[in-house]
Design a protein around this motif. Structure first.
Motif, PDB file in Angstrom:
ATOM      1  N   TRP A  69       0.847  -1.182   0.000  1.00 24.22           N
ATOM      2  CA  TRP A  69       0.000   0.000   0.000  1.00 24.22           C
ATOM      3  C   TRP A  69       0.886   1.236   0.000  1.00 24.22           C
ATOM      4  O   TRP A  69       2.012   1.221   0.452  1.00 24.22           O
ATOM      5  CB  TRP A  69      -0.972  -0.003   1.168  1.00 24.22           C
ATOM      6  CG  TRP A  69      -0.370   0.003   2.530  1.00 24.22           C
ATOM      7  CD1 TRP A  69      -0.071   1.092   3.292  1.00 24.22           C
ATOM      8  CD2 TRP A  69       0.007  -1.145   3.310  1.00 24.22           C
ATOM      9  NE1 TRP A  69       0.458   0.694   4.493  1.00 24.22           N
ATOM     10  CE2 TRP A  69       0.520  -0.674   4.525  1.00 24.22           C
ATOM     11  CE3 TRP A  69      -0.036  -2.518   3.078  1.00 24.22           C
ATOM     12  CZ2 TRP A  69       0.983  -1.520   5.511  1.00 24.22           C
ATOM     13  CZ3 TRP A  69       0.427  -3.372   4.068  1.00 24.22           C
ATOM     14  CH2 TRP A  69       0.930  -2.870   5.265  1.00 24.22           C
ATOM     15  N   GLN A  70       0.324   2.320  -0.563  1.00 26.87           N
ATOM     16  CA  GLN A  70       1.079   3.571  -0.675  1.00 26.87           C
ATOM     17  C   GLN A  70       1.108   4.303   0.648  1.00 26.87           C
ATOM     18  O   GLN A  70       0.079   4.483   1.293  1.00 26.87           O
ATOM     19  CB  GLN A  70       0.484   4.485  -1.738  1.00 26.87           C
ATOM     20  CG  GLN A  70       1.097   4.256  -3.091  1.00 26.87           C
ATOM     21  CD  GLN A  70       0.724   5.370  -4.044  1.00 26.87           C
ATOM     22  OE1 GLN A  70      -0.447   5.497  -4.377  1.00 26.87           O
ATOM     23  NE2 GLN A  70       1.706   6.127  -4.484  1.00 26.87           N
ATOM     24  N   ARG A  71       2.316   4.711   1.039  1.00 26.44           N
ATOM     25  CA  ARG A  71       2.473   5.472   2.278  1.00 26.44           C
ATOM     26  C   ARG A  71       2.141   6.932   2.056  1.00 26.44           C
ATOM     27  O   ARG A  71       1.747   7.640   2.972  1.00 26.44           O
ATOM     28  CB  ARG A  71       3.909   5.341   2.782  1.00 26.44           C
ATOM     29  CG  ARG A  71       4.262   3.917   3.158  1.00 26.44           C
ATOM     30  CD  ARG A  71       5.705   3.756   3.533  1.00 26.44           C
ATOM     31  NE  ARG A  71       6.029   4.591   4.670  1.00 26.44           N
ATOM     32  CZ  ARG A  71       7.227   5.112   4.881  1.00 26.44           C
ATOM     33  NH1 ARG A  71       8.212   4.890   4.052  1.00 26.44           N
ATOM     34  NH2 ARG A  71       7.449   5.845   5.944  1.00 26.44           N
ATOM     35  N   ASP A  72       2.343   7.413   0.816  1.00 27.80           N
ATOM     36  CA  ASP A  72       2.115   8.830   0.523  1.00 27.80           C
ATOM     37  C   ASP A  72       0.830   9.044  -0.278  1.00 27.80           C
ATOM     38  O   ASP A  72       0.721   9.971  -1.059  1.00 27.80           O
ATOM     39  CB  ASP A  72       3.324   9.418  -0.211  1.00 27.80           C
ATOM     40  CG  ASP A  72       3.659   8.700  -1.508  1.00 27.80           C
ATOM     41  OD1 ASP A  72       3.051   7.640  -1.785  1.00 27.80           O
ATOM     42  OD2 ASP A  72       4.533   9.181  -2.244  1.00 27.80           O
ATOM     43  N   GLY A  76      -3.179  10.165   3.355  1.00 26.34           N
ATOM     44  CA  GLY A  76      -2.209   9.558   4.260  1.00 26.34           C
ATOM     45  C   GLY A  76      -2.108   8.051   4.119  1.00 26.34           C
ATOM     46  O   GLY A  76      -2.789   7.421   3.311  1.00 26.34           O
ATOM     47  N   GLU A  77      -1.234   7.494   4.937  1.00 19.26           N
ATOM     48  CA  GLU A  77      -0.984   6.055   4.860  1.00 19.26           C
ATOM     49  C   GLU A  77      -2.221   5.240   5.200  1.00 19.26           C
ATOM     50  O   GLU A  77      -2.439   4.160   4.657  1.00 19.26           O
ATOM     51  CB  GLU A  77       0.183   5.648   5.754  1.00 19.26           C
ATOM     52  CG  GLU A  77       0.588   4.214   5.556  1.00 19.26           C
ATOM     53  CD  GLU A  77       1.876   3.831   6.258  1.00 19.26           C
ATOM     54  OE1 GLU A  77       2.319   2.691   6.046  1.00 19.26           O
ATOM     55  OE2 GLU A  77       2.440   4.647   7.006  1.00 19.26           O
ATOM     56  N   ALA A  78      -3.071   5.758   6.076  1.00 18.86           N
ATOM     57  CA  ALA A  78      -4.302   5.037   6.425  1.00 18.86           C
ATOM     58  C   ALA A  78      -5.183   4.857   5.190  1.00 18.86           C
ATOM     59  O   ALA A  78      -5.774   3.800   4.984  1.00 18.86           O
ATOM     60  CB  ALA A  78      -5.059   5.768   7.522  1.00 18.86           C
ATOM     61  N   ALA A  79      -5.252   5.895   4.340  1.00 19.66           N
ATOM     62  CA  ALA A  79      -6.022   5.783   3.094  1.00 19.66           C
ATOM     63  C   ALA A  79      -5.360   4.778   2.156  1.00 19.66           C
ATOM     64  O   ALA A  79      -6.046   3.994   1.489  1.00 19.66           O
ATOM     65  CB  ALA A  79      -6.131   7.149   2.416  1.00 19.66           C
TER      66      ALA A  79
END
Length: 99
Positions: A69-72, A76-79
């Motif tokens: 998953w993308q951190r940026d 945010g990382e949660a998204a």
């Protein structure tokens, strides 16, 4: 007299074993690519069928693979975590070389 459990410590004089960072981090690592910052976790296999976003083939239960998953991501990382995808390990590695 109670029985003693054998020591799990390295025997004196034995070779030092290097730390396996992948195992120590639970298989989680961070990668940078042209399309952003990623969190990647290696899995030994799941109990569901996933579809790899690269090859569109099934990842069968019990098949070792990665989830990324993308951190940026926007939000945010949660998204990014909400939009995580399961990839064949080879597809993920090939993806990194193509970008």
């Amino acid at each position: 007299m109670p029985s003693r459990r054998p020591s799990r410590k390295r025997p004196w004089g034995a070779q030092h074993q290097p730390l396996d960072m992948d195992r120590a981090l639970g298989g989680v690592r961070h990668e940078s690519a042209a399309d952003g910052e990623w969190t990647v976790r290696r899995l030994r296999g799941g109990d569901k069928v996933y579809v790899c976003p690269a090859c569109r083939q099934d990842i069968l239960p019990g098949t070792p693979h990665v989830v990324a998953w993308q951190r940026d991501a926007v939000g945010g990382e949660a998204a990014g975590l909400e939009d995580r995808r399961h990839w064949h390990s080879s597809c993920w590695e090939r993806r990194g070389r193509l970008r």
